[in-house]
Design a protein around this motif. Structure first.
Motif, mmCIF file in Angstrom:
data_model
loop_
_atom_site.group_PDB
_atom_site.id
_atom_site.type_symbol
_atom_site.label_atom_id
_atom_site.label_comp_id
_atom_site.label_asym_id
_atom_site.label_seq_id
_atom_site.Cartn_x
_atom_site.Cartn_y
_atom_site.Cartn_z
ATOM 1 N N VAL A 1 0.862 -1.177 0.000
ATOM 2 C CA VAL A 1 0.000 0.000 0.000
ATOM 3 C C VAL A 1 0.904 1.234 0.000
ATOM 4 O O VAL A 1 1.860 1.299 0.761
ATOM 5 C CB VAL A 1 -0.906 0.009 1.248
ATOM 6 C CG1 VAL A 1 -1.728 1.282 1.318
ATOM 7 C CG2 VAL A 1 -1.805 -1.208 1.254
ATOM 8 N N ARG B 1 -0.889 6.829 1.567
ATOM 9 C CA ARG B 1 -2.225 6.417 1.976
ATOM 10 C C ARG B 1 -2.213 5.861 3.392
ATOM 11 O O ARG B 1 -3.142 6.092 4.168
ATOM 12 C CB ARG B 1 -2.777 5.375 1.001
ATOM 13 C CG ARG B 1 -4.215 5.018 1.291
ATOM 14 C CD ARG B 1 -4.765 4.040 0.302
ATOM 15 N NE ARG B 1 -4.672 4.554 -1.061
ATOM 16 C CZ ARG B 1 -4.543 3.771 -2.121
ATOM 17 N NH1 ARG B 1 -4.492 2.467 -1.963
ATOM 18 N NH2 ARG B 1 -4.460 4.275 -3.330
ATOM 19 N N TYR C 1 1.052 -11.527 -7.760
ATOM 20 C CA TYR C 1 1.343 -10.100 -7.916
ATOM 21 C C TYR C 1 0.045 -9.332 -8.169
ATOM 22 O O TYR C 1 -0.212 -8.282 -7.571
ATOM 23 C CB TYR C 1 2.319 -9.940 -9.076
ATOM 24 C CG TYR C 1 2.721 -8.522 -9.415
ATOM 25 C CD1 TYR C 1 3.762 -7.899 -8.749
ATOM 26 C CD2 TYR C 1 2.070 -7.831 -10.441
ATOM 27 C CE1 TYR C 1 4.145 -6.614 -9.091
ATOM 28 C CE2 TYR C 1 2.446 -6.541 -10.776
ATOM 29 C CZ TYR C 1 3.486 -5.940 -10.108
ATOM 30 O OH TYR C 1 3.855 -4.667 -10.441
ATOM 31 N N VAL D 1 -3.020 -10.167 -7.288
ATOM 32 C CA VAL D 1 -3.847 -10.117 -6.083
ATOM 33 C C VAL D 1 -3.288 -9.107 -5.083
ATOM 34 O O VAL D 1 -4.027 -8.303 -4.516
ATOM 35 C CB VAL D 1 -3.925 -11.522 -5.433
ATOM 36 C CG1 VAL D 1 -4.548 -11.442 -4.058
ATOM 37 C CG2 VAL D 1 -4.713 -12.456 -6.313
ATOM 38 N N VAL D 2 -1.963 -9.141 -4.878
ATOM 39 C CA VAL D 2 -1.361 -8.222 -3.909
ATOM 40 C C VAL D 2 -1.613 -6.779 -4.321
ATOM 41 O O VAL D 2 -1.992 -5.936 -3.507
ATOM 42 C CB VAL D 2 0.156 -8.510 -3.776
ATOM 43 C CG1 VAL D 2 0.850 -7.417 -2.984
ATOM 44 C CG2 VAL D 2 0.377 -9.855 -3.104
ATOM 45 N N MET D 3 -1.439 -6.488 -5.600
ATOM 46 C CA MET D 3 -1.635 -5.122 -6.068
ATOM 47 C C MET D 3 -3.099 -4.702 -5.977
ATOM 48 O O MET D 3 -3.412 -3.553 -5.722
ATOM 49 C CB MET D 3 -1.135 -4.989 -7.512
ATOM 50 C CG MET D 3 0.369 -5.050 -7.603
ATOM 51 S SD MET D 3 1.123 -3.889 -6.435
ATOM 52 C CE MET D 3 2.809 -4.406 -6.477
ATOM 53 N N GLN D 4 -3.992 -5.658 -6.168
ATOM 54 C CA GLN D 4 -5.412 -5.368 -6.032
ATOM 55 C C GLN D 4 -5.721 -4.986 -4.593
ATOM 56 O O GLN D 4 -6.416 -4.015 -4.323
ATOM 57 C CB GLN D 4 -6.187 -6.622 -6.437
ATOM 58 C CG GLN D 4 -7.595 -6.352 -6.822
ATOM 59 C CD GLN D 4 -8.330 -7.637 -7.140
ATOM 60 O OE1 GLN D 4 -7.844 -8.729 -6.892
ATOM 61 N NE2 GLN D 4 -9.500 -7.504 -7.676
ATOM 62 N N PHE D 5 -5.158 -5.748 -3.650
ATOM 63 C CA PHE D 5 -5.406 -5.455 -2.238
ATOM 64 C C PHE D 5 -4.717 -4.175 -1.797
ATOM 65 O O PHE D 5 -5.154 -3.528 -0.864
ATOM 66 C CB PHE D 5 -4.968 -6.640 -1.368
ATOM 67 C CG PHE D 5 -6.114 -7.540 -1.069
ATOM 68 C CD1 PHE D 5 -6.690 -7.561 0.190
ATOM 69 C CD2 PHE D 5 -6.640 -8.334 -2.060
ATOM 70 C CE1 PHE D 5 -7.784 -8.376 0.442
ATOM 71 C CE2 PHE D 5 -7.725 -9.149 -1.820
ATOM 72 C CZ PHE D 5 -8.299 -9.171 -0.564
ATOM 73 N N ALA D 6 -3.620 -3.827 -2.438
ATOM 74 C CA ALA D 6 -2.924 -2.600 -2.081
ATOM 75 C C ALA D 6 -3.564 -1.393 -2.764
ATOM 76 O O ALA D 6 -3.144 -0.269 -2.540
ATOM 77 C CB ALA D 6 -1.449 -2.707 -2.458
ATOM 78 N N GLY D 7 -4.599 -1.631 -3.576
ATOM 79 C CA GLY D 7 -5.268 -0.525 -4.247
ATOM 80 C C GLY D 7 -4.385 0.149 -5.282
ATOM 81 O O GLY D 7 -4.479 1.352 -5.490
ATOM 82 N N ARG D 8 -3.495 -0.603 -5.915
ATOM 83 C CA ARG D 8 -2.597 -0.006 -6.903
ATOM 84 C C ARG D 8 -3.031 -0.413 -8.301
ATOM 85 O O ARG D 8 -2.522 -1.359 -8.890
ATOM 86 C CB ARG D 8 -1.159 -0.416 -6.604
ATOM 87 C CG ARG D 8 -0.702 0.206 -5.294
ATOM 88 C CD ARG D 8 0.611 -0.316 -4.841
ATOM 89 N NE ARG D 8 1.708 0.156 -5.671
ATOM 90 C CZ ARG D 8 2.948 0.182 -5.225
ATOM 91 N NH1 ARG D 8 3.244 -0.205 -4.007
ATOM 92 N NH2 ARG D 8 3.902 0.597 -6.010
#
Lengths: 319, 251
Positions: free
Chosen positions: A268, A272, B204, B206-213
């Motif tokens: 993240v 943010r 990668y 999934v992680v980026m989806q969860f990180a909102g990126r």
């Protein structure tokens, strides 16, 4: 990712415990979700606390809690991070889950790690207004959903008349802003993300944890009862290392070092995270918090016979 | 240098539309970043070496599954077509397994094979198996009867007939099946990686989806599209070389 994690694990370990034979590390696979709650585990890995106890942690990320607990039963994981409602539902079905450590709790006062958001100008401010409306939760029958239903009831609504729609956290803001749902229970850091990107359209109307159960329980680490009985010493070492990670995190509350750690494993963006509310990081699990939770579960339709909570807490979580 | 084809112009036009729709606010969501940001994210994570490593891992799993599933498909296909009793014995089982969607069999496979490469490669192999099997059986049926009869006349035994007459003759069909399987294999590899474990492009994503990126998420999507295209082109080239006689016959 794996390579760098092992490398960062090896360096402090070599400094902290030079006498330790590298080959003697016991591998433990832990199922985690890429959320703020697992910061102490990552701190303990990075600072070499696990290596100092002779343990190598191999984290396995799953998108939701759903694959973690079945994986524990199947022997894929030694320890699983999961939300307390899913754990207790498994226990109710006779699965021998035992609490190894606390992971996260709500704080006694806002900001919560959960927040209820609606569209600006929708006129919805209470649970009563939500009757007959659609509310998004990431999963039905988990802690997020349970706290949301408790909030509806607390603010004068009938939870049975609010229909729940399952929407994954990353898609919630779009679903809400686009009118596909009328309200959504967000968890951090998605609250911060939604208000950052959709701040002109969305507003927060409630704090589901601090308004219904201040300091309420949220998530824990669990293992299988047989494994704990057979390898009590290994889990003692696991608990010690993890709890040193909890201390590391709690000593750095509000400091950039903690946010950098979280940004590192969750990916993240740091900017943010600075607007994100963090949970409290407890070491233990108390029978009282489980009893409170089971009572709430019974109230919102997750009825059944649950075993006495004291027997579910392994000695590493009785701190 | 070759002329830019109209197909390329269409792709560029779609990218321009993407860029404009995000920049001018036609689609107003942080989950719809301009394509330039997506490409920037793609370059950033390629330079750090993260994406190339993950793509390499995904490709390794994909090709392992492709090899295992392809071999099994050819062997079983030949057996079914040449030894009718095997088709009578196992045909029903295979036909019953075929329509099961792969994501539905992942949970039981996790139970038996765990979360690492064995599970993921098995999933890919299962996906590849069926199109190759069906095409192999079809291919055997298309082998000219005279070729087999001539083999018999020259006293060539059944094993050698299968290996040196039937198999080469049905190769065009086998390769067509493999080409279909190749596209599916990439999809299934990524799906399996998204479900569990910390490996590959799927994780990668999934992680980026969860990180909102969002830029990193779309960067992966672009990368997969390019990868799928390149794999198909490479396969067609190899296919032309392997069975040039088939094309030379004007079929």
């Amino acid at each position: 990712m794996n390579i760098t994690r092992r490398a960062t694990l090896a360096i402090p370990a070599a400094l902290a415990a030079p006498s330790l034979r590298a080959q003697s590390l016991t591998k433990m696979r832990v199922s985690v979700i890429p959320v703020l709650d697992v910061a102490p585990l990552h701190a303990a890995i990075r600072e070499g606390y696990f290596a100092a106890e002779g343990i190598e942690i191999d984290t396995s990320t799953t998108a939701g809690g759903a694959t973690g607990l079945p994986g524990l039963v199947a022997g894929q994981f030694r320890v699983v991070f999961s939300n307390v409602v899913s754990i207790m539902l498994g226990v109710r079905e006779g699965l021998p889950f035992r609490f190894v450590s606390g992971a996260s709790k709500g704080k006694d006062a806002p900001p919560d790690i959960l927040a209820l958001l609606v569209r600006k100008g929708s006129g919805i401010t209470t649970g009563r207004d939500l009757e007959g409306k659609r509310m998004a939760s990431n999963t039905r029958n988990n802690i997020v959903w349970l706290r949301g239903m408790a909030w509806v009831e607390k603010t004068g609504g009938d939870w049975r008349r609010v229909s729940t729609v399952e929407v994954p956290f990353p898609q919630m803001a779009d679903a809400l802003a686009g009118g596909r749902v009328d309200a959504a229970i967000f968890s951090e850091p998605f609250v911060a993300a939604a208000l950052e990107t959709h701040g002109d359209k969305l507003e927060r109307i409630g704090w589901p944890i601090s308004e219904t159960a201040p300091g309420g329980t949220n998530a824990q680490y669990v293992a299988m009862a047989e494994d704990l009985a057979a390898n009590a010493d290994l889990f003692d070492r696991f608990g010690r290392a993890l709890h040193k990670g909890v201390d590391w995190v709690n000593e750095r509350a509000g400091q950039p070092a903690l946010l950098e750690l979280i940004a590192n494993f969750s990916r993240v963006p740091l900017a943010r995270l600075q607007k994100t509310a963090l949970p409290a990081y407890p070491k233990g699990v108390t029978p009282a918090e489980l009893d409170e939770l089971v009572a709430t579960m019974q109230r919102y339709g997750l009825t059944g016979t649950y075993p006495a909570s004291a027997g579910l807490i392994h000695r590493t979580a009785r701190v | 240098m070759r002329r830019i084809t109209s197909g390329t112009w269409l792709v560029l036009g779609l990218f321009a539309l993407w860029e404009a729709s995000a920049r001018l606010g036609w689609v107003d969501s942080p989950n719809w970043p301009p394509v330039t940001e997506v490409v920037a994210a793609l370059i950033r994570d390629s330079i750090t070496g993260e994406l190339p490593l993950r793509v390499g891992g995904s490709l390794w799993r994909m090709f392992s599954g492709l090899l295992a599933g392809g071999l099994a498909g050819v062997v079983v296909g030949l057996a079914f077509a040449l030894v009718p009793v095997t088709a009578r014995l196992f045909g029903v089982v295979v036909e019953a397994l075929r329509p099961i969607p792969v994501p539905a069999v992942i949970p039981p496979l996790v139970l038996f094979l765990g979360l690492d490469d064995p599970m993921k490669i098995t999933v890919v192999a299962l996906t590849v198996f069926f199109p190759v099997l069906t095409n192999t059986m079809q291919g055997v049926r298309a082998v000219e009867v005279e070729a087999i009869a001539m083999g018999r006349t020259f006293g060539i035994g059944p094993w050698r007939r299968a290996a040196f007459i039937v198999l080469p003759a049905c190769l065009p069909y086998v390769l067509a099946g493999l080409r279909v399987a190749l596209g599916l294999a990439l999809v299934v590899t990524v799906v399996a990686e998204m479900i569990a474990g910390e490996q590959g492009v799927g994780n990668y994503l999934v992680v980026m989806q969860f990180a909102g990126r969002a830029p990193e998420m779309y960067a992966t999507v672009l990368l997969l599209a390019a990868l799928g295209y390149a794999l198909n082109r490479a396969f067609v080239t190899l296919e032309k070389r392997a069975i040039h006689w088939w094309f030379a016959m004007g079929r």
